[in-house]
Design a protein around this motif. Structure first.
Motif, PDB file in Angstrom:
ATOM      1  N   GLY A  46      -6.004   3.910   4.105  1.00  0.00           N
ATOM      2  CA  GLY A  46      -5.163   2.725   4.226  1.00  0.00           C
ATOM      3  C   GLY A  46      -5.351   2.014   5.552  1.00  0.00           C
TER       4      GLY A  46
ATOM      5  N   TYR B 176       0.866  -1.185   0.000  1.00  0.00           N
ATOM      6  CA  TYR B 176       0.000   0.000   0.000  1.00  0.00           C
ATOM      7  C   TYR B 176       0.899   1.230   0.000  1.00  0.00           C
TER       8      TYR B 176
ATOM      9  N   HIS C 269      -5.656  10.109   2.941  1.00  0.00           N
ATOM     10  CA  HIS C 269      -5.129   8.926   2.246  1.00  0.00           C
ATOM     11  C   HIS C 269      -4.642   7.887   3.259  1.00  0.00           C
ATOM     12  N   ILE C 270      -3.979   8.366   4.303  1.00  0.00           N
ATOM     13  CA  ILE C 270      -3.456   7.463   5.333  1.00  0.00           C
ATOM     14  C   ILE C 270      -4.594   6.771   6.074  1.00  0.00           C
TER      15      ILE C 270
ATOM     16  N   VAL D 171       1.353   4.990  -0.006  1.00  0.00           N
ATOM     17  CA  VAL D 171       0.496   6.097   0.410  1.00  0.00           C
ATOM     18  C   VAL D 171       1.322   7.321   0.779  1.00  0.00           C
ATOM     19  N   ASP D 172       0.772   8.497   0.511  1.00  0.00           N
ATOM     20  CA  ASP D 172       1.363   9.759   0.958  1.00  0.00           C
ATOM     21  C   ASP D 172       0.370  10.498   1.831  1.00  0.00           C
TER      22      ASP D 172
ATOM     23  N   PHE E 139       3.038  -1.115   4.133  1.00  0.00           N
ATOM     24  CA  PHE E 139       2.821   0.288   3.803  1.00  0.00           C
ATOM     25  C   PHE E 139       4.135   0.972   3.445  1.00  0.00           C
TER      26      PHE E 139
ATOM     27  N   ASP F 267      -2.120   5.238  -3.283  1.00  0.00           N
ATOM     28  CA  ASP F 267      -3.048   6.222  -2.716  1.00  0.00           C
ATOM     29  C   ASP F 267      -2.260   7.508  -2.497  1.00  0.00           C
ATOM     30  N   THR F 268      -1.929   8.166  -3.598  1.00  0.00           N
ATOM     31  CA  THR F 268      -1.047   9.332  -3.575  1.00  0.00           C
ATOM     32  C   THR F 268      -1.607  10.414  -4.501  1.00  0.00           C
TER      33      THR F 268
END
Length: 335
Positions: free
Chosen positions: A24, A8, A20-21, A10-11, A41, A85-86
């Motif tokens: 996740g 995953y 976004h976090i 993510v930013d 992650f 997810d960025t």
């Protein structure tokens, strides 16, 4: 037997917020029931976002430095699925992963960078709330509110009684610009203080303690919540919500709030256009004193209901968390 692995990517953090976090984290919670699936992650850019996620997840969280380091970590983990997810993923990385035959899922594909590389795309905000399913080169694109992910227990808060005098302000987890939150609250409060409202202010983990101290010192008669575990009980009680142009709009719609949106960046501005078109919110276009006075007089009035825009209360009916999980599991199980 080795577990099926998901990476995953993510930013999030002070500048980009924590939405976004949290997405996740919520997916990780529902996947915990699937003991044959393990999520790793990867966070880039914001050390605060990495530290926040590490505190919540505790293990299998990596901080990456650059695209080379990112690709090396992903390949070393040998996942069956890589989720992005960025806000800004380079096409070069997508090309490298496709070449290695990794499956790819993307949340919010801003700029359509992933359309020729991803197997799954979920666009809840960037293409509006109306449900659509489209074929893309390597798979399927899911659009709209049904794929919006909330926390696993949101349903239990929905039947709490509303307070028609309650207004909640929530602008996400961090600050896009220095002094932004102070400026927003000062200007909004100056126009809201003439109304007999019970005002809540939710501040995320990326807002500095010095900002919170100043807000408390200025005595706005606002109840401040810092790094709230969930905002659902407040939203369900609130008649009104002031927020940005992100996922909190859907949370407010789920709880049938009357929502006012102020864009904090360009992509939120684009989201708000689509939200307003579908009667999810009314946009606050600027923070000018006279503008805000007239805006709230027209849209916050309890007496003159005929001047208030009708809001859609049927866009959000269910938590998309479980639907998205089923789609991801199907992708994992397909040969």
């Amino acid at each position: 037997m080795r577990k099926t692995r998901i990476v995953y990517r993510v930013d999030g953090g002070v500048k980009e917020g924590y939405g976004h976090i949290y997405r996740g984290i919520n997916l990780q919670k529902v996947f915990q029931k699937n003991r044959d699936v393990k999520i790793f992650f990867l966070v880039k850019k914001d050390l605060r976002g990495y530290q926040f996620l590490k505190k919540k997840i505790k293990k299998n969280v990596f901080f990456i430095k650059n695209i080379k380091n990112e690709f090396e970590i992903i390949t070393s983990l040998s996942p069956k699925l890589v989720i992005f997810d960025t806000l800004n993923t380079e096409k070069r990385l997508f090309k490298l992963l496709v070449k290695k035959k990794f499956r790819i899922a993307v949340f919010e594909d801003f700029g359509n960078k992933a359309k020729n590389f991803a197997n799954l795309i979920f666009n809840c905000n960037s293409e509006g709330p109306i449900k659509k399913i489209k074929k893309i080169k390597r798979g399927t694109k899911y659009l709209g509110a049904p794929y919006k992910i909330f926390g696993p227990k949101i349903e239990k808060y929905r039947n709490l009684k509303k307070n028609n005098q309650m207004l909640t302000i929530s602008f996400g987890g961090g600050e896009v610009h220095k002094g932004e939150i102070l400026n927003l609250i000062r200007k909004l409060h100056n126009s809201l203080k003439i109304y007999n409202l019970k005002i809540n202010l939710i501040l995320g983990p990326g807002v500095k303690n010095s900002t919170i101290k100043i807000l408390k010192k200025e005595n706005f008669n606002i109840k401040i919540y810092q790094d709230l575990k969930n905002i659902y009980s407040l939203l369900n009680k609130s008649k009104f919500l002031i927020t940005g142009g992100g996922g909190t709009v859907y949370e407010g719609a789920y709880f049938k709030c009357k929502i006012f949106c102020f864009a904090r960046n360009s992509h939120q501005k684009e989201n708000i256009k689509k939200f307003e078109k579908n009667k999810l919110c009314i946009e606050i276009k600027k923070l000018d004193k006279n503008y805000l006075f007239n805006f709230f007089r027209n849209n916050l009035s309890f007496k003159n209901k005929s001047r208030n825009k009708k809001f859609s209360s049927n866009i959000i009916k269910n938590n998309g968390l479980y639907l998205v999980k089923r789609i991801l599991l199907k992708q994992l199980n397909d040969n």
